[in-house]
Design a protein around this motif. Structure first.
Motif, PDB file in Angstrom:
ATOM      1  N   LEU A 177      36.413  28.287   0.963  1.00 16.80           N
ATOM      2  CA  LEU A 177      35.123  28.295  -0.172  1.00 16.80           C
ATOM      3  C   LEU A 177      34.244  27.765   0.750  1.00 16.80           C
ATOM      4  N   GLU A 178      34.418  27.174   2.409  1.00 13.70           N
ATOM      5  CA  GLU A 178      33.248  27.303   3.063  1.00 13.70           C
ATOM      6  C   GLU A 178      32.995  28.382   3.745  1.00 13.70           C
ATOM      7  N   GLY A 179      33.923  28.795   4.027  1.00 18.86           N
ATOM      8  CA  GLY A 179      33.697  30.604   4.583  1.00 18.86           C
ATOM      9  C   GLY A 179      33.393  30.988   3.458  1.00 18.86           C
ATOM     10  N   MET A 180      33.248  31.579   2.052  1.00 21.09           N
ATOM     11  CA  MET A 180      33.207  32.415   1.226  1.00 21.09           C
ATOM     12  C   MET A 180      31.266  31.523   1.015  1.00 21.09           C
ATOM     13  N   GLN A 181      30.858  30.479   1.474  1.00 23.11           N
ATOM     14  CA  GLN A 181      29.473  30.022   1.056  1.00 23.11           C
ATOM     15  C   GLN A 181      28.785  30.399   1.777  1.00 23.11           C
ATOM     16  N   SER A 182      29.417  30.176   3.473  1.00 23.95           N
ATOM     17  CA  SER A 182      28.268  30.412   4.919  1.00 23.95           C
ATOM     18  C   SER A 182      28.212  32.011   4.494  1.00 23.95           C
ATOM     19  N   GLN A 183      29.033  32.892   4.099  1.00 29.65           N
ATOM     20  CA  GLN A 183      28.670  34.404   3.812  1.00 29.65           C
ATOM     21  C   GLN A 183      27.756  34.944   3.125  1.00 29.65           C
ATOM     22  N   VAL A 184      27.971  33.957   1.931  1.00 25.67           N
ATOM     23  CA  VAL A 184      26.458  34.592   0.711  1.00 25.67           C
ATOM     24  C   VAL A 184      25.712  33.587   1.128  1.00 25.67           C
ATOM     25  N   HIS A 185      25.517  32.484   1.715  1.00 21.33           N
ATOM     26  CA  HIS A 185      24.229  31.717   2.771  1.00 21.33           C
ATOM     27  C   HIS A 185      23.317  32.573   3.772  1.00 21.33           C
TER      28      HIS A 185
END
Length: 289
Positions: A177-185
């Motif tokens: 989830l944190e990886g996905m959030q980093s990409q969206v960020h």
């Protein structure tokens, strides 16, 4: 000469309009940004809901500018991006300046929408920014244990069952989830940099998800000025008629029937709507609203 000045210079002069007043069309983007509608929610924003208002605004005769009235705590990243892209498409076709006005709150996806404008304004007490990504959920594994409920899930594919709130949290799921959030960020940051350019201050806090008052946001380059829609439009377009572009409402809504209502409504649907409304209420509450 900035983008708005260039676009305004290409418009017909007021005296050449044969006595007809020029028009500034206002589109209200108020509420949580979400792909779903809820009859109990404070108000929601998504592309389906605002498409007709946007097209109506840009289709106005004698149009000299479009004003975006924004009051949103943010929400779905993809919906924010699609609405912003649609605004830029319409602005490019009509070749008129777009001005965004942040009211109480233009946070996260709300600020993403504001960046679709050529210029951004806010009141000095508005809350602006929150350039980040957030996800939230509940951990209910202890609850179902106490109730004696057995959770059964069957999947084909080892990653189809991530972040189940009824099972204990797994470190590998959190990392995903944190990886996905980093990409969206990263997408969010790139959009802000693209739209604000050299106006942005060199401040390490800029993309941390922090929220600022309008006065501080102006110093950081997130805004072009302080002022309300009424004040700025009256100064920039003193002869203009200000009109609000309203979205078309479905026939059942016009007749007073709310989505999800009626005799055939299931209790589960109403419960789901209530939970959605609570989540949206919590999104506003994070900013004290």
């Amino acid at each position: 000469m900035n983008v708005t000045e260039k676009l305004t210079a290409r418009l017909p002069k007021i005296g050449d309009r044969g006595g007809n007043a020029p028009v500034v069309a206002v589109v209200k983007l108020h509420g949580m940004i979400t792909p779903t509608q809820s009859p109990l929610a404070r108000g929601v924003v998504n592309l389906a809901a605002v498409e007709t208002a946007l097209t109506s605004a840009f289709d106005r005769d004698r149009l000299v500018a479009v004003a975006l009235s924004i009051n949103s705590p943010g929400g779905a990243a993809t919906q924010s991006a699609m609405i912003a892209e649609r605004i830029r498409q319409l602005a490019g076709k009509r070749q008129v300046p777009v001005l965004a006005f942040c009211e109480d709150l233009a946070a996260s996806g709300g600020y993403y929408l504001a960046c679709a404008a050529d210029e951004i304004y806010a009141h000095r007490s508005s809350m602006v920014g929150s350039i980040g990504v957030i996800s939230s959920s509940f951990g209910l594994s202890g609850l179902i244990d106490r109730l004696g409920v057995e959770r059964r899930v069957y999947t084909a594919g080892e990653h189809k069952h991530r972040l189940d709130p009824f099972q204990p949290e797994k470190a590998e799921d959190v990392a995903w989830l944190e990886g996905m959030q980093s990409q969206v960020h990263e997408v969010f940051v790139d959009w802000v940099r693209e739209r604000r350019g050299d106006q942005l201050a060199a401040d390490e806090q800029l993309f941390t998800g922090e929220v600022w008052t309008g006065a501080r946001a102006l110093e950081l380059g997130l805004l072009d000025g302080l002022g309300t829609l009424r004040e700025v439009v009256a100064t920039r377009f003193p002869e203009a008629e200000v009109v609000t572009a309203e979205p078309k409402r479905p026939l059942l809504a016009k007749l007073g029937f709310a989505p999800g209502g009626g005799m055939g409504t299931f209790a589960g649907e109403r419960l789901g709507a209530a939970i959605t409304a609570l989540e949206q209420r919590a999104a506003w509450s994070r900013f004290g609203l």
